[in-house]
Write an enzyme that holds these catalytic residues in place. Structure first.
Site, PDB file in Angstrom:
ATOM      1  CB  CYS A 111      22.050  33.549  49.381  1.00 26.97           C
ATOM      2  SG  CYS A 111      23.674  33.801  50.104  1.00 26.97           S
ATOM      3  CG  HIS A 252      20.257  37.137  49.582  1.00 31.20           C
ATOM      4  ND1 HIS A 252      20.343  36.790  50.915  1.00 31.20           N
ATOM      5  CD2 HIS A 252      21.522  37.001  49.076  1.00 31.20           C
ATOM      6  CE1 HIS A 252      21.592  36.469  51.191  1.00 31.20           C
ATOM      7  NE2 HIS A 252      22.321  36.587  50.098  1.00 31.20           N
ATOM      8  CG  ASN A 282      24.840  37.419  52.783  1.00 29.53           C
ATOM      9  OD1 ASN A 282      23.838  36.799  53.147  1.00 29.53           O
ATOM     10  ND2 ASN A 282      25.480  37.144  51.664  1.00 29.53           N
TER      11      ASN A 282
HETATM   12  O1  UT7 Z   1      25.113  36.082  49.164  1.00 29.92           O
HETATM   13  C1  UT7 Z   1      25.822  35.175  48.382  1.00 29.92           C
HETATM   14  C2  UT7 Z   1      26.187  35.735  47.089  1.00 29.92           C
HETATM   15  N1  UT7 Z   1      27.287  36.649  47.245  1.00 29.92           N
HETATM   16  C3  UT7 Z   1      27.229  37.844  46.685  1.00 29.92           C
HETATM   17  O2  UT7 Z   1      26.248  38.198  46.104  1.00 29.92           O
HETATM   18  C4  UT7 Z   1      28.468  38.698  46.770  1.00 29.92           C
HETATM   19  C5  UT7 Z   1      28.776  39.286  45.401  1.00 29.92           C
HETATM   20  N2  UT7 Z   1      30.006  40.063  45.381  1.00 29.92           N
HETATM   21  C6  UT7 Z   1      30.119  41.250  45.980  1.00 29.92           C
HETATM   22  O3  UT7 Z   1      29.226  41.690  46.674  1.00 29.92           O
HETATM   23  C7  UT7 Z   1      31.367  42.071  45.727  1.00 29.92           C
HETATM   24  O4  UT7 Z   1      32.071  41.486  44.663  1.00 29.92           O
HETATM   25  C8  UT7 Z   1      32.283  42.198  46.974  1.00 29.92           C
HETATM   26  C9  UT7 Z   1      31.629  43.101  48.003  1.00 29.92           C
HETATM   27  C10 UT7 Z   1      32.581  40.831  47.556  1.00 29.92           C
HETATM   28  C11 UT7 Z   1      33.596  42.869  46.561  1.00 29.92           C
HETATM   29  O5  UT7 Z   1      33.340  44.139  45.951  1.00 29.92           O
HETATM   30  P1  UT7 Z   1      33.985  44.509  44.525  1.00 29.92           P
HETATM   31  O6  UT7 Z   1      33.557  45.882  44.213  1.00 29.92           O
HETATM   32  O7  UT7 Z   1      33.612  43.418  43.566  1.00 29.92           O
HETATM   33  O8  UT7 Z   1      35.504  44.516  44.838  1.00 29.92           O
HETATM   34  P2  UT7 Z   1      36.647  43.579  44.211  1.00 29.92           P
HETATM   35  O9  UT7 Z   1      36.509  42.186  44.649  1.00 29.92           O
HETATM   36  O10 UT7 Z   1      36.744  43.866  42.741  1.00 29.92           O
HETATM   37  O11 UT7 Z   1      37.919  44.221  44.882  1.00 29.92           O
HETATM   38  C12 UT7 Z   1      38.330  45.558  44.595  1.00 29.92           C
HETATM   39  C13 UT7 Z   1      39.520  45.873  45.485  1.00 29.92           C
HETATM   40  C14 UT7 Z   1      40.585  44.789  45.453  1.00 29.92           C
HETATM   41  O12 UT7 Z   1      41.850  45.411  45.558  1.00 29.92           O
HETATM   42  P3  UT7 Z   1      42.763  45.657  44.243  1.00 29.92           P
HETATM   43  O13 UT7 Z   1      42.978  44.283  43.665  1.00 29.92           O
HETATM   44  O14 UT7 Z   1      41.946  46.535  43.351  1.00 29.92           O
HETATM   45  O15 UT7 Z   1      43.978  46.271  44.803  1.00 29.92           O
HETATM   46  C15 UT7 Z   1      40.333  44.029  46.726  1.00 29.92           C
HETATM   47  O16 UT7 Z   1      41.478  43.388  47.219  1.00 29.92           O
HETATM   48  O17 UT7 Z   1      39.078  45.971  46.838  1.00 29.92           O
HETATM   49  C16 UT7 Z   1      39.890  45.133  47.652  1.00 29.92           C
HETATM   50  N3  UT7 Z   1      39.120  44.687  48.798  1.00 29.92           N
HETATM   51  C17 UT7 Z   1      39.019  45.417  49.911  1.00 29.92           C
HETATM   52  N4  UT7 Z   1      39.522  46.618  50.249  1.00 29.92           N
HETATM   53  C18 UT7 Z   1      39.233  47.095  51.458  1.00 29.92           C
HETATM   54  C19 UT7 Z   1      38.409  43.543  48.952  1.00 29.92           C
HETATM   55  N5  UT7 Z   1      37.840  43.528  50.160  1.00 29.92           N
HETATM   56  C20 UT7 Z   1      38.209  44.674  50.781  1.00 29.92           C
HETATM   57  C21 UT7 Z   1      37.931  45.226  52.051  1.00 29.92           C
HETATM   58  N6  UT7 Z   1      38.460  46.432  52.343  1.00 29.92           N
HETATM   59  N7  UT7 Z   1      37.136  44.600  52.968  1.00 29.92           N
END
Ligand code: UT7
Length: 329
Positions: A111, A252, A282
Site C-alpha cells: 500500500c 491511503h 482499497n
Molecule cells: O491496506 C493495507 C493495510 N491494511 C489495513 O490497513 C487494514 C487494517 N484492518 C482493518 O481495516 C480492520 O481490522 C478490518 C476492517 C479488516 C476488520 O475490522 P475490525 O473492526 O478490526 O474487525 P475484527 O477483525 O476485530 O472483527 C470483528 C468481528 C469478528 O467477529 P467475532 O469474532 O467478533 O464474532 C469478525 O469475524 O467482525 C467479523 N467480521 C465480519 N462481520 C461481518 C470480519 N469481517 C466481517 C464482515 N462482515 N465482512
C-alpha cells in the site's frame, strides 16, 4: 532542484460491486462493512491484468501533457499484483504503449508502493537520470483476494493511477520532503505466503489457499493507526507546517477509521481529506494517485496547494510525502 507531477490520470474498471453483492453469499452486511471500513462499493476488472488498467490511464496522462510514448525515458510500476513475477509490469507497459526509449522496473511496497515509487522517481528526475518519468500505481486486488473469506473479500478493489514526473520550473514547488519506513517484523500480519521462492506454488499451496492475501486485520489496524498518524504529523512538524498550511491530506484508502485517526492527529478538518474509499475500496498502490487525479478533475487542487500524502501497508511499509502542487488547472 525539485521534481514535480506534471500530469495525472487514472483508470477504474466499469463493473461496480456494491456491498449487497457479498450479502448474497457471505455472512456479512452492508451495515457492518460501512461501519467498520467506510466502503460501500468497489470495482473489479473482468478481463485483463494490472497492465490493462495502467495503459489507458497512461495514454490519458500523456495526452494531457502533449507527450508521445516515445518521449518517456523511464517507467516505474508500483504493484503487488504485477502481471507476472517476471518480466516486470514496467516491461509489459513499455511494450503495450510503444515507449521505445524507456527503461524501467517495478517496485513492491504494497500500500506504500506509490509513495516509495514517487520518492524514487523524484530522485531520478532531480539527478538528471530521467526527464519524463511515467509513474504508475496499480493493483488488480481481485486476483489475490479470497472471495470466500468475509474478512478480506469486502475490503479491496481494482484500479490504476498514473502520473508524469518531471523537473519543476520552481524549486519551491513539487516533491519537497519525505519520511519513509519499513519494518519487516510486521510481515507475518499481512502477506501472500505462497508463489515466491519461500513457498513455490504447488497443489498443496493452492489447496491451503496460500496464494491469497493473509491478513490479521486487528494487528494491521493497530499498527496502521499509529504509523500513518505519526508519520503524517512528523512531516508537518519537520517542515514547520500547521493544519492551516495544508490544503489536502491524501491518505491511503484502507479503512475510513485509519484515515480519520490520521486527520485528527494532524488537526485537519475532514473537508481537507481526500476520501473515495466508499466508492473504490482499497486499490493498494492505486489509492493515492487515483485520489489526486479525481480531485484534480473536479478542480479541487490548485497551483501552490500543499499536499501531505500518507500510507501504511504490508511489510510493514509506511510513510509521508510533502508536495506543493505545481500544475495549472
Ligand atoms: O491496506 C493495507 C493495510 N491494511 C489495513 O490497513 C487494514 C487494517 N484492518 C482493518 O481495516 C480492520 O481490522 C478490518 C476492517 C479488516 C476488520 O475490522 P475490525 O473492526 O478490526 O474487525 P475484527 O477483525 O476485530 O472483527 C470483528 C468481528 C469478528 O467477529 P467475532 O469474532 O467478533 O464474532 C469478525 O469475524 O467482525 C467479523 N467480521 C465480519 N462481520 C461481518 C470480519 N469481517 C466481517 C464482515 N462482515 N465482512
Amino acid at each position: 532542484m525539485t521534481a514535480t507531477i506534471t500530469s495525472i490520470s487514472h483508470y477504474l474498471p466499469p463493473d461496480i460491486y456494491p456491498n449487497s453483492y457479498f450479502e448474497k453469499y457471505l455472512d456479512t452486511s452492508d451495515e457492518w462493512i460501512v461501519a467498520r471500513t467506510g466502503i460501500s462499493e468497489r470495482r473489479f476488472i473482468k478481463d485483463g491484468a494490472t497492465s490493462d488498467m495502467i495503459v489507458p490511464a497512461a495514454k490519458k496522462c500523456l495526452e494531457k501533457r502533449g507527450l508521445k510514448p516515445k518521449d518517456i525515458d523511464c517507467i516505474i510500476v508500483a504493484s503487488v499484483t504485477p502481471d507476472h513475477m517476471f518480466p516486470s509490469t514496467a516491461c509489459v507497459v513499455q511494450n503495450k504503449l510503444g515507449a521505445e526509449n524507456a527503461w524501467g522496473y517495478d517496485i513492491s511496497a504494497a500500500c506504500s508502493g506509490f509513495l516509495f515509487a514517487l520518492v524514487t522517481a523524484a530522485k531520478l528526475v532531480e539527478s538528471g537520470a530521467a526527464k519524463h518519468l511515467l509513474l504508475c500505481g496499480a493493483d488488480k486486488m481481485s486476483s489475490i483476494v479470497n472471495f470466500e473469506d468475509r474478512a478480506q473479500a469486502v475490503l479491496f478493489g481494482d484500479g490504476a493511477g498514473v502520473c508524469l514526473i518531471e523537473k519543476s520550473d520552481d524549486p519551491e514547488m513539487g516533491i519537497l520532503d519525505s519520511i519513509l519506513h519499513i519494518d519487516g517484523s510486521g510481515g507475518p500480519y499481512l502477506n501472500q505466503v505462497a508463489g515466491g521462492s519461500y513457498r513455490p506454488a504447488s497443489i498443496e499451496t493452492v489447496n491451503n489457499k496460500e496464494h491469497y492475501i493473509y491478513q490479521d486485520g486487528q494487528a494491521v489496524f493497530k499498527a496502521a493507526v499509529v504509523g500513518m498518524a505519526d508519520v503524517s504529523l512528523e512531516i508537518m512538524q519537520k517542515n514547520n507546517l500547521t493544519a492551516d498550511d495544508i490544503a489536502w491530506l491524501v491518505p491511503h484508502q484502507a479503512n475510513l477509521r485509519i484515515i480519520t485517526a490520521t486527520a485528527n492527529r494532524m488537526g485537519l478538518d475532514k473537508e481537507k481529506v481526500m476520501i473515495n474509499i466508499n466508492k473504490y475500496g482499497n486499490t493498494t498502490a492505486g489509492t493515492i494517485p487515483i485520489c489526486m487525479s479525481e480531485w484534480l478533475n473536479v478542480g479541487k487542487i490548485h497551483k501552490g496547494d500543499r499536499l501531505v500524502l500518507s500510507s501504511f501497508g504490508a511489510g510493514f511499509t509506511w510513510g509521508s510525502v510533502l508536495l506543493r502542487w505545481n500544475m495549472n488547472e
